[in-house]
Motif scaffolding. Structure first.
Motif, short mmCIF file in Angstrom:
data_model
loop_
_atom_site.label_atom_id
_atom_site.label_comp_id
_atom_site.label_asym_id
_atom_site.label_seq_id
_atom_site.Cartn_x
_atom_site.Cartn_y
_atom_site.Cartn_z
N LEU A 1 2.82 -8.00 14.05
CA LEU A 1 1.86 -7.68 12.76
C LEU A 1 0.58 -6.86 13.43
CD1 LEU A 1 1.29 -8.68 9.92
CD2 LEU A 1 -0.06 -10.42 10.95
N THR A 2 0.15 -5.84 12.74
CA THR A 2 -1.02 -5.11 12.90
C THR A 2 -1.96 -5.25 11.96
OG1 THR A 2 -0.08 -3.23 11.45
CG2 THR A 2 0.90 -3.13 13.86
N SER A 3 -3.23 -5.14 12.47
CA SER A 3 -4.47 -5.23 11.97
C SER A 3 -4.61 -3.91 10.93
CB SER A 3 -5.60 -5.64 12.59
OG SER A 3 -5.83 -4.70 13.76
N THR A 4 -4.22 -3.70 9.78
CA THR A 4 -4.14 -2.83 8.95
C THR A 4 -4.78 -2.92 7.52
OG1 THR A 4 -1.93 -2.09 9.77
CG2 THR A 4 -3.03 -1.00 7.83
N GLN A 5 -5.91 -1.99 7.36
CA GLN A 5 -6.63 -2.22 6.08
C GLN A 5 -6.05 -1.39 4.96
OE1 GLN A 5 -10.69 -0.86 6.71
NE2 GLN A 5 -11.06 -2.51 8.06
N PHE A 6 -6.03 -1.93 3.72
CA PHE A 6 -5.38 -1.33 2.50
C PHE A 6 -6.32 -1.11 1.64
CE2 PHE A 6 -2.05 -3.57 4.65
CZ PHE A 6 -0.98 -2.75 4.77
N SER A 7 -6.30 -0.20 0.58
CA SER A 7 -7.10 0.26 -0.43
C SER A 7 -7.33 -1.00 -1.55
CB SER A 7 -6.57 1.41 -1.22
OG SER A 7 -5.38 1.13 -1.79
N GLU A 8 -8.53 -0.88 -2.07
CA GLU A 8 -8.87 -1.97 -3.10
C GLU A 8 -7.75 -1.88 -4.31
OE1 GLU A 8 -12.84 -2.41 -4.09
OE2 GLU A 8 -13.56 -2.73 -2.05
N ILE A 9 -7.76 -0.68 -4.59
CA ILE A 9 -6.58 -0.41 -5.95
C ILE A 9 -5.31 -0.81 -5.17
CG2 ILE A 9 -5.85 1.14 -7.51
CD1 ILE A 9 -8.45 2.52 -7.33
#
Length: 1196
Positions: free
Chosen positions: A1035-1043
């Motif tokens: 698992l990687t620490s990735t950010q995703f958009s709020e939408i």
């Protein structure tokens, strides 16, 4: 006519005398025939010779011309008088092939050959070895084949190989009793002897097929030919089945019947050539020996010790002498016991083969006469229990020993015993089923001579669930079971066996019995139609009541619906599956809705309710007191059903206190019983004259507002009969509402399975093809005379009418993850109202339903077409078809699985639900398909657990499995399996990682990332959580958009360039969506974007999705709002243009249900479709066979 008789008729002396009376031309065929019969083996191959009874005037040429059409004839032998040389009316025909003889027997038996008027009798001839004694069921031996198979083959594999030769009745794969593993051989039963013979001749020789000898004949031959005549300390050790052994007489004489009533043993193994031990050199006849090289194949048991239970008169010396008949006995020792009526011994042999042989030979042996030995394999626990009980039990205290004996008898899984009047071991006696229990199956017993009914009752009671035994005449007896499995076991065990020394034959149906039943029903119904077909249908329709009431009880018992009275109409309840429970709950709520609508419309008014085809419905009993006081409730059904219902009311106190009959009326077999508030009428409602008379006798008022309920009733009638009933309603009642609950949409895959199910039960849906849709049903009711008709399907009803709190209550009653099956069932049932009322009532009814449901279909009498806003005809019809994909055996018979292409050649299919030997279960077996040649390999030697609704991807030589579930409450972590070694390891087991099922994932090659989105995290809760993993599953620490997309499950995710493309899915409110989302994986914060489409994209879920170049293809899926299932959708990922195509609902002669399937791209324009489908409510499971779909002409 025996071979011995034939040879006497044609003795050499008589042949020489008669030859002078014949010309050389006439004599030549007879001489050739005699030469053939003297020099050739007329039994090679077996069963290839026919025995014929023919007219005496028939010539050999006439016989040859009539029979040679069925195959090549080797010889025809006419039996003639020794002196006059005139035909005796007997002939033999020898065919080259067995299948030709069997086909000739089937087609020519009973036929008349012109110009003769006497019909022929054609049967398979007995062999010369059998002589004059012929089994009357000789042809039965030809119905079953014995085949040698691979230990990995299943019933389905065998059926696929052999079904091309004919209709297969049953397949039995023999399994080891202890390990349940396939032993490598099987029995295949065909419906016709010619089909079995054809399979024997044409199948692959590696199966080593041969006709399977019936169990009874094998036992009989073993008793005659293999039992030694041995001496013992008691004199002669007699074979357990005592009878005179003779080559010419195989049945016991009257004297033996009267003097010998001892039981017979289980089937014995054939006695091989004996090998003498040192202890028995003086008397070779006393030695028994197992086969040196092959006997170990018969039973896989490594125990060389045996436990022997016998009477008190037997000592250690006696047992050692008896068991020493089998070579290499090493020791015989007694077990200390204080029991007053039994002794126990342990016998040890040099090897397990000799111990096994001794057990098979001596278990159930009478030693001495009248006392039966019990011989079982050694078990440490049993011996310890015996020793412990011996130390603790007082003299004469037998319950503990009785339990031990029961345990010993069940070492092989089934407790069996012998009775004096039966020749096979039987289970112990069991309780009878309730006399009023529904009959699941009736066996017809046909004895050669009359048998006491007490014997039949005692024997068939031992198989469980016996309702009753009825003797029709001295040669026919009906045995009725409440459970089909018990009946099948009884039939398999007893068919061809002996009761009181009389052989019996068992069949499932008998035309003469059916005719008598139909005649009785025709007299009662008096309907001017073809009555034989109608009578069978009526009986089957009545049977649907018994199934329905059990399902309703199952649903009510779990708390779905509050009805305390349903349970009173059954003796033994059953647990149905969650989808069936919910389906019947929706059915009960729909009818409750109809009642509430009617009572609210006619508030404070005296009304009537007529329940057509009421069966065991308990609606009147659960009405509150206020409604009962102003209602006259009438239940109408067949007289047989109403008699059963009335009898149950009489014996059930909770029902009886609600209904005390005051008046009874009858007309022939029809009747009416009433207390002026509740009436039961037994009549076929198609008989309108009798129905009118009985309605008037219970004081039904034609002027009162009346609700008529038809709960899956009218659909069983033909269109003309059904329309006449509707017309009768309109003629009889001045103000009425007809409520109908029944099926629609017979043409799609689910609908075809549904229709086939009722047809198989003998109660076909006769009107569904004339009125296949909700619109056609509304038009029909209005055109027949109703002022206003309105309809809603059950999917709309369940989703929109029930409150959120009610949905939440239902969700916690039992685990449920069969949303596709439930929505399919609901889409195929409707609630239809036909109103003949005042304009104000019709308006009020319409407004209430329009407010309760999102969409309804309705039609007024003065309009032409029904109102409908649900039909979507924007799908384009194209010329595409599904083709069966050829494989060497069954493949991917499962759903909720994953199929993945490896090395561009092998398709690995893992997990999911499927059927194994008729049982529905989660599958662990991995199936590997070679797409080059269709070969299939099944892998079981791995430790991978059960995975359902998971996802898979490859990484080097590993397959990574992500999440999924075992049951709805047990979720999986992630696992990997090495495709070379099949070693399994788990990863991502951290509880912080949200486990899920029905999620979606894809591998984005441009940045070597695996994206996982959404899924179910509980039975009623979905997520929109997104995960990003490396190719090794880390698992990687990735950010995703709020939408981002809303919570959903059963969507699909595909890689397109550097995007992950999310398509459709099921939202949390159980609404399917047609949204397409793109996830850009190149940015530091991965961004979700809603993709705009131009054209039609039908909302769907549980579909398959594939990206080819710049096009996204969606195949199948589930949408209960659409009149037809979603088809093939093409979406251009550059322009957004979308087109929906209609696809077929059949592949060959098999329905297609396209949800929870998998697709593999064989090339850019061909899908390989694997599995999919599921349980179609109570109609049975349907899983797609492997098939392909070519769409090359749709690409551009």
């Amino acid at each position: 006519m025996s071979d011995g008789d034939r040879s006497r008729d044609d003795s050499p002396e008589d042949q020489d005398q008669s030859s002078n009376k014949l010309t050389s031309c006439d004599n030549q065929p007879q001489q050739l025939s005699r030469i053939f019969y003297r020099t050739a083996d007329v039994d090679d191959p077996p069963f290839s010779r026919l025995f014929l009874l023919i007219p005496k005037a028939m010539s050999e040429d006439e016989l040859r011309n009539a029979f040679q059409v069925h195959g090549k004839i080797q010889d025809i032998h006419m039996v003639r008088d020794r002196r006059s040389q005139e035909s005796k009316g007997i002939a033999y025909i020898k065919y080259e092939k067995v299948s030709a003889a069997a086909r000739a027997m089937e087609e020519m038996n009973g036929t008349v050959i012109s110009p003769h008027v006497r019909p022929l009798k054609a049967i398979i001839s007995s062999t010369r070895r059998e002589g004059s004694v012929r089994d009357p069921n000789e042809h039965v031996k030809m119905l079953r084949l014995f085949v040698v198979i691979s230990k990995h083959m299943t019933k389905d594999d065998l059926r696929k190989v052999f079904q091309k030769y004919g209709s297969i009745i049953n397949i039995k794969v023999i399994k080891d009793k202890l390990t349940a593993e396939n032993k490598g051989f099987a029995y295949i039963s065909f419906s016709k002897a010619s089909e079995a013979a054809y399979a024997l001749e044409e199948c692959d020789p590696s199966y080593k097929p041969k006709f399977a000898e019936p169990f009874s004949s094998k036992r009989h031959r073993d008793n005659e030919d293999t039992l030694p005549s041995s001496g013992s300390i008691y004199g002669t050790v007699s074979p357990p089945y005592h009878q005179t052994i003779s080559s010419s007489k195989q049945h016991p004489s009257p004297s033996s019947i009267s003097n010998d009533h001892r039981p017979s043993p289980p089937p014995l193994l054939p006695l091989p050539t004996t090998r003498l031990s040192s202890n028995n050199e003086s008397n070779p006849s006393l030695t028994l020996s197992p086969l040196n090289n092959s006997y170990h194949l018969l039973e896989n048991n490594n125990e060389r010790r045996l436990i022997v239970r016998c009477g008190m008169t037997i000592t250690n010396y006696h047992v050692s002498k008896l068991f020493d008949l089998v070579p290499h006995m090493e020791e015989c020792s007694s077990i200390s016991s204080n029991t007053f009526n039994e002794h126990y011994f342990i016998v040890r042999y040099k090897s397990c083969q000799f111990a096994t042989y001794a057990r098979e030979k001596l278990h159930a042996f009478q030693f001495p006469d009248g006392e039966i030995l019990s011989v079982q394999y050694y078990d440490e626990k049993i011996v310890n229990d015996l020793v412990d009980q011996t130390q603790n039990v007082k003299y004469g205290d037998t319950p503990g020993i009785g339990q031990l004996i029961h345990q010993m008898s069940n070492l092989q899984g089934i407790q069996e015993e012998y009775v004096d009047y039966c020749n096979v071991p039987l289970p112990p006696k069991q309780k009878y089923a309730s006399f009023d229990a529904p009959v699941a199956k009736t066996l017809h017993i046909i004895p050669q001579r009359p048998i006491s009914e007490d014997f039949i009752c005692d024997i068939f009671n031992r198989f469980g669930n016996l309702i009753d035994v009825r003797t029709i005449d001295p040669q026919l007896c009906h045995v009725m079971f409440s459970d089909e499995r018990s009946a099948n076991t009884a039939m398999e065990t007893m068919n061809g066996q002996e009761i009181a020394f009389v052989r019996i034959r068992i069949i499932g149906s008998d035309k003469s019995v059916a005719n008598r039943k139909r005649q009785k029903m025709e007299e009662a119904f008096r309907i001017n139609q073809r009555k034989s077909r109608k009578a069978r249908n009526d009986v089957a329709v009545q049977g649907t009541n018994d199934s329905s009431i059990l399902s309703k009880v199952s649903m009510a018992k779990l708390g779905y619906f509050d009805d305390l009275f349903l349970r009173e109409f059954v003796d033994k309840d059953v647990r149905r599956s969650p989808s069936i429970n919910r389906g019947y709950y929706i059915r009960m709520k729909a009818l409750e809705y109809a009642l509430n609508m009617f009572y609210s419309t006619y508030d404070q008014t005296a009304v009537q309710i007529v329940n057509l085809g009421a069966g065991f419905d308990a609606t009147w009993f659960r009405l509150d007191d206020d409604r009962k006081q102003r209602t006259h409730f009438i239940d109408i059904d067949f007289p047989e059903v109403m008699q059963r219902k009335l009898a149950l009311i009489e014996v059930r106190s909770r029902l009886k206190e609600q209904f005390e009959p005051m008046h009874t009326f009858s007309s022939l077999e029809n009747f009416a019983v009433t207390n002026e508030k509740y009436s039961l009428i037994g009549v076929d409602m198609r008989d309108s004259l009798t129905l009118n008379t009985l309605l008037q006798s219970v004081k039904v008022d034609e002027t009162k507002p009346t609700l008529l309920i038809s709960e899956v009733v009218l659909t069983y009638m033909g269109r003309s009969s059904c329309n006449r009933v509707i017309q009768w309603i309109l003629d009889f009642f001045q103000e009425c509402v007809l409520t109908t609950y029944e099926q629609v949409l017979p043409e799609d895959g689910f609908g075809q399975v549904m229709v086939a199910h009722f047809a198989k039960l003998g109660s076909p849906l006769k009107c569904i093809h004339q009125y296949p849709t909700s619109e056609s049903q509304v038009q029909r009711y209005t055109h027949l005379g109703f002022d206003f008709s309105v309809c809603v399907n059950m999917h709309n009803f369940y989703r929109n009418y029930l409150s959120t709190d009610e949905h939440n209550r239902i969700d916690v009653l039992e685990p449920f993850d069969e949303i596709e099956e439930l929505q399919s069932k609901c889409a195929h049932y409707i609630l239809l109202f036909g109103l003949r009322t005042t304009a104000n009532v019709s308006k009020q009814w319409f407004e209430q339903m329009d407010n309760d449901f999102r969409s309804i279909i309705y039609l007024k009498k003065d309009t032409l077409t029904p109102s409908n806003n649900q039909i979507n005809d924007e799908q384009v019809k194209v010329d595409v078809q599904f083709d069966i994909y050829p494989t060497t055996m069954t493949y991917a018979q499962r759903f909720g699985h994953q199929s993945i292409l490896i090395h561009e050649k092998f398709v690995w299919t893992m997990g999911g639900f499927g059927t194994v030997d008729g049982r529905h279960r989660r599958l662990k077996t991995i199936e590997v398909l070679n797409i080059d040649n269709g070969d299939i390999q099944r892998l079981d030697n791995h430790s991978l657990g059960e995975y359902v609704f998971h996802t898979c991807h490859t990484s080097d030589n590993f397959i990574l499995l992500f999440f999924g579930r075992k049951s709805p409450g047990i979720l999986n972590s992630c696992a990997s399996i090495d495709i070379n070694t099949l070693q399994v390891s788990n990863f991502n087991e951290d509880e912080k990682i949200l486990r899920r099922w029905r999620h979606c994932s894809c591998f984005v090659k441009e940045n070597n990332r695996i994206i996982i989105f959404g899924g179910c995290i509980s039975v009623s809760k979905s997520t929109n959580d997104t995960l990003c993993l490396k190719t090794n599953g880390e698992l990687t620490s990735t950010q995703f958009s709020e939408i981002k997309p809303s919570n959903r499950n059963s969507a699909r995710l595909n890689a397109y360039k550097h995007f992950a493309v999310l398509s459709c899915g099921l939202l949390e409110n159980n609404e399917p969506t047609n949204e397409i989302w793109l996830l850009d994986t190149t940015k530091h914060v991965m961004n979700w974007t809603l993709f705009q489409t131009n054209g039609t994209v039908i909302p769907r879920y549980s579909h398959s999705a594939d990206v080819v170049d710049d096009t996204l293809w969606l195949l199948g899926g589930m949408n209960a709002d659409e009149r037809r299932p979603p088809g093939l959708c093409k979406i251009n990922l550059i322009t957004g243009d979308a087109v929906e195509y209609i696809i077929p609902t059949m592949c060959g002669d098999q329905p297609i249900i396209l949800y929870n399937h998998q697709t593999v791209l064989l090339n850019k324009t061909t899908f390989l479709i694997l599995g999919g489908g599921g349980n179609c409510f109570s109609f049975g499971a349907h899983i797609n066979q492997p098939m392909t779909l070519k769409f090359d002409h749709l690409v551009n």
